[in-house]
Design a protein around this motif. Sequence first.
Motif, PDB file in Angstrom:
ATOM      1  N   ASP A  58      14.318   4.893  -3.817  1.00  0.00           N
ATOM      2  CA  ASP A  58      13.735   5.308  -2.707  1.00  0.00           C
ATOM      3  C   ASP A  58      12.177   5.195  -3.210  1.00  0.00           C
ATOM      4  O   ASP A  58      11.781   5.776  -3.980  1.00  0.00           O
ATOM      5  N   ALA A  59      11.652   3.961  -2.336  1.00  0.00           N
ATOM      6  CA  ALA A  59      10.165   3.536  -3.001  1.00  0.00           C
ATOM      7  C   ALA A  59       9.152   4.343  -1.934  1.00  0.00           C
ATOM      8  O   ALA A  59       7.936   3.819  -2.057  1.00  0.00           O
ATOM      9  N   GLY A  60       9.573   5.138  -1.310  1.00  0.00           N
ATOM     10  CA  GLY A  60       8.623   5.677  -0.337  1.00  0.00           C
ATOM     11  C   GLY A  60       8.296   5.058   0.997  1.00  0.00           C
ATOM     12  O   GLY A  60       9.319   4.420   1.441  1.00  0.00           O
ATOM     13  N   THR A  61       7.272   5.397   1.653  1.00  0.00           N
ATOM     14  CA  THR A  61       7.233   4.934   3.029  1.00  0.00           C
ATOM     15  C   THR A  61       5.736   4.506   3.505  1.00  0.00           C
ATOM     16  O   THR A  61       4.819   4.994   3.008  1.00  0.00           O
ATOM     17  N   ILE A  62       5.516   3.384   4.281  1.00  0.00           N
ATOM     18  CA  ILE A  62       4.026   2.938   4.714  1.00  0.00           C
ATOM     19  C   ILE A  62       4.127   3.511   6.178  1.00  0.00           C
ATOM     20  O   ILE A  62       4.987   3.398   6.984  1.00  0.00           O
ATOM     21  N   SER A  63       2.852   4.097   6.441  1.00  0.00           N
ATOM     22  CA  SER A  63       2.689   4.657   7.747  1.00  0.00           C
ATOM     23  C   SER A  63       1.501   4.009   8.153  1.00  0.00           C
ATOM     24  O   SER A  63       0.865   3.492   7.611  1.00  0.00           O
ATOM     25  N   CYS A  64       1.536   4.435   9.564  1.00  0.00           N
ATOM     26  CA  CYS A  64       0.487   3.941  10.487  1.00  0.00           C
ATOM     27  C   CYS A  64      -0.340   4.908  10.807  1.00  0.00           C
ATOM     28  O   CYS A  64       0.008   5.986  11.431  1.00  0.00           O
ATOM     29  N   GLU A  65      -1.580   4.868  10.444  1.00  0.00           N
ATOM     30  CA  GLU A  65      -2.782   5.908  10.922  1.00  0.00           C
ATOM     31  C   GLU A  65      -3.706   5.336  11.738  1.00  0.00           C
ATOM     32  O   GLU A  65      -4.071   4.172  11.684  1.00  0.00           O
ATOM     33  N   ASP A  66      -4.051   6.178  12.698  1.00  0.00           N
ATOM     34  CA  ASP A  66      -5.139   6.215  13.560  1.00  0.00           C
ATOM     35  C   ASP A  66      -4.952   4.691  14.459  1.00  0.00           C
ATOM     36  O   ASP A  66      -5.770   3.919  14.909  1.00  0.00           O
ATOM     37  N   GLU A  67      -3.556   4.608  14.619  1.00  0.00           N
ATOM     38  CA  GLU A  67      -3.257   3.313  15.584  1.00  0.00           C
ATOM     39  C   GLU A  67      -3.467   1.972  14.954  1.00  0.00           C
ATOM     40  O   GLU A  67      -3.554   0.881  15.594  1.00  0.00           O
ATOM     41  N   ASN A  68      -3.700   2.196  13.744  1.00  0.00           N
ATOM     42  CA  ASN A  68      -4.024   0.806  13.008  1.00  0.00           C
ATOM     43  C   ASN A  68      -2.776  -0.030  12.267  1.00  0.00           C
ATOM     44  O   ASN A  68      -2.609   0.022  11.224  1.00  0.00           O
ATOM     45  N   MET A  69      -2.061  -0.515  13.368  1.00  0.00           N
ATOM     46  CA  MET A  69      -0.911  -1.180  12.757  1.00  0.00           C
ATOM     47  C   MET A  69      -1.216  -2.451  11.882  1.00  0.00           C
ATOM     48  O   MET A  69      -0.450  -2.608  10.995  1.00  0.00           O
ATOM     49  N   GLU A  70      -2.297  -3.057  12.013  1.00  0.00           N
ATOM     50  CA  GLU A  70      -2.412  -4.269  11.400  1.00  0.00           C
ATOM     51  C   GLU A  70      -2.715  -3.910   9.838  1.00  0.00           C
ATOM     52  O   GLU A  70      -2.275  -4.475   8.911  1.00  0.00           O
ATOM     53  N   ALA A  71      -3.126  -2.599   9.450  1.00  0.00           N
ATOM     54  CA  ALA A  71      -3.453  -2.130   8.097  1.00  0.00           C
ATOM     55  C   ALA A  71      -2.358  -1.647   7.683  1.00  0.00           C
ATOM     56  O   ALA A  71      -1.860  -2.077   6.230  1.00  0.00           O
ATOM     57  N   ALA A  72      -1.430  -1.215   8.385  1.00  0.00           N
ATOM     58  CA  ALA A  72       0.148  -0.875   7.937  1.00  0.00           C
ATOM     59  C   ALA A  72       0.826  -2.128   7.634  1.00  0.00           C
ATOM     60  O   ALA A  72       1.534  -2.080   6.615  1.00  0.00           O
ATOM     61  N   GLN A  73       0.609  -3.042   8.548  1.00  0.00           N
ATOM     62  CA  GLN A  73       1.435  -4.430   7.925  1.00  0.00           C
ATOM     63  C   GLN A  73       0.908  -4.885   6.697  1.00  0.00           C
ATOM     64  O   GLN A  73       1.711  -5.431   6.014  1.00  0.00           O
TER      65      GLN A  73
ATOM     66  N   MET B  83      -2.425   5.204  -2.660  1.00  0.00           N
ATOM     67  CA  MET B  83      -2.818   4.061  -1.802  1.00  0.00           C
ATOM     68  C   MET B  83      -2.829   4.541  -0.295  1.00  0.00           C
ATOM     69  O   MET B  83      -1.984   5.414   0.266  1.00  0.00           O
ATOM     70  N   LYS B  84      -3.697   4.125   0.534  1.00  0.00           N
ATOM     71  CA  LYS B  84      -3.772   4.423   1.965  1.00  0.00           C
ATOM     72  C   LYS B  84      -2.641   3.723   2.535  1.00  0.00           C
ATOM     73  O   LYS B  84      -2.181   2.898   2.369  1.00  0.00           O
ATOM     74  N   TYR B  85      -2.262   4.396   3.720  1.00  0.00           N
ATOM     75  CA  TYR B  85      -1.034   4.064   4.366  1.00  0.00           C
ATOM     76  C   TYR B  85       0.185   4.254   3.874  1.00  0.00           C
ATOM     77  O   TYR B  85       1.296   3.729   4.087  1.00  0.00           O
ATOM     78  N   TYR B  86       0.235   4.757   2.778  1.00  0.00           N
ATOM     79  CA  TYR B  86       1.457   5.078   1.777  1.00  0.00           C
ATOM     80  C   TYR B  86       1.851   6.483   1.490  1.00  0.00           C
ATOM     81  O   TYR B  86       0.903   7.237   1.049  1.00  0.00           O
ATOM     82  N   THR B  87       2.904   6.834   1.608  1.00  0.00           N
ATOM     83  CA  THR B  87       3.612   8.346   0.942  1.00  0.00           C
ATOM     84  C   THR B  87       4.661   7.999   0.132  1.00  0.00           C
ATOM     85  O   THR B  87       5.633   7.327   0.278  1.00  0.00           O
ATOM     86  N   ASN B  88       4.622   8.993  -0.995  1.00  0.00           N
ATOM     87  CA  ASN B  88       5.744   8.964  -1.992  1.00  0.00           C
ATOM     88  C   ASN B  88       6.915   9.256  -1.339  1.00  0.00           C
ATOM     89  O   ASN B  88       6.928   9.987  -0.345  1.00  0.00           O
ATOM     90  N   PRO B  89       8.053   9.099  -1.861  1.00  0.00           N
ATOM     91  CA  PRO B  89       9.293   9.366  -1.609  1.00  0.00           C
ATOM     92  C   PRO B  89       9.643  11.009  -1.615  1.00  0.00           C
ATOM     93  O   PRO B  89       8.951  11.548  -2.429  1.00  0.00           O
ATOM     94  N   ASN B  90      10.568  11.233  -0.686  1.00  0.00           N
ATOM     95  CA  ASN B  90      10.754  12.643  -0.651  1.00  0.00           C
ATOM     96  C   ASN B  90      12.118  13.082  -1.047  1.00  0.00           C
ATOM     97  O   ASN B  90      12.915  12.719  -0.282  1.00  0.00           O
TER      98      ASN B  90
END
Length: 323
Positions: free
Chosen positions: A89-104, A1-8
Amino acid sequence: MKYYTNPNKDIWHGRVSNKYLYLHEKVRCVPLLEISEPSKKSIALLGYACDEGVKRNQGRIGAAQGPEVIKRSLGKFPNHLASTVLLHDAGTISCEDENMEAAQETLSKAVASLLEKKQFPIVLGGGHDMAYGHYHGIKNFLDSENNKQTIGIINFDAHFDLRQNTINNNSGTPFYQIAKESKREDIPFNYLCLGIRKDANDRTLFQTAKDLNVTYILSDTFQMQFLDEINTWIEAFIKNVDKVYVTIDLDGFSSAYAPGVSAPSPMGFTPEIVLECLKTIIGSGKLISLDIAEMNPKFDIDGQTAKLAASLLHYMMHALWGN
């Protein structure tokens, strides 16, 4: 899934008991897509590592590191959760390329997915722009269930976050965006703000709050000596909605407790009044989801703000499903 990182799993560590005495021993790191509907009560922690909205709102950036730091702090806390409760811990949504709307949008889908899987979502931020995605995740879940239940937003904050988004969406616009969309869809906009400061909101924001019928309690009243009156306001608000979404902006606290935020002030509220209000909200049985916003490790002192955030989470989790 784009903008998503598995839990660490490496960020979860602390004193070792081998008896699940600490939360780092209790937590299970499970990727979002692998979480299944539990047979037990279940809490899912989800990060929102984005400070693009803070940047657009001319705030101090650094909140993108907030979720990991909160998790690290929380892991060291004692575990009093019932053995029948799962903690993910279900991981993390991240913001890439300043695309806040996609992260939301990704956050919205993640929250809806967690609710569908019978999780209690707790989102860790990150800028307060996450409230827009978080709210829509709840709304989309209820809509998918053909459930016309109303959502009440309770925001512990110094700011209304009702800035108009004529230039861009940012960490100061989420509730204005929700209000305007609610009007277009002809659904209620139920918004209660606790701890609003006159020195943190200009007169146009107060006018916007009035125009949108926002209920709020000013910081000079949001104090322990007025707890009975505050609880009366909270109970009246909750009575008129079906589900409650709570969002806690750490910059609402006095910087004596929370120096590590995007917009600090010594004039904020205390942890005690927030905990007492949370007790009332939990007691209603209507709480569906929770988030903590604006954790900024870059400006924290001795991990104080991270510990405050972790303490709030610890209280909430155990108030819901502790021994």
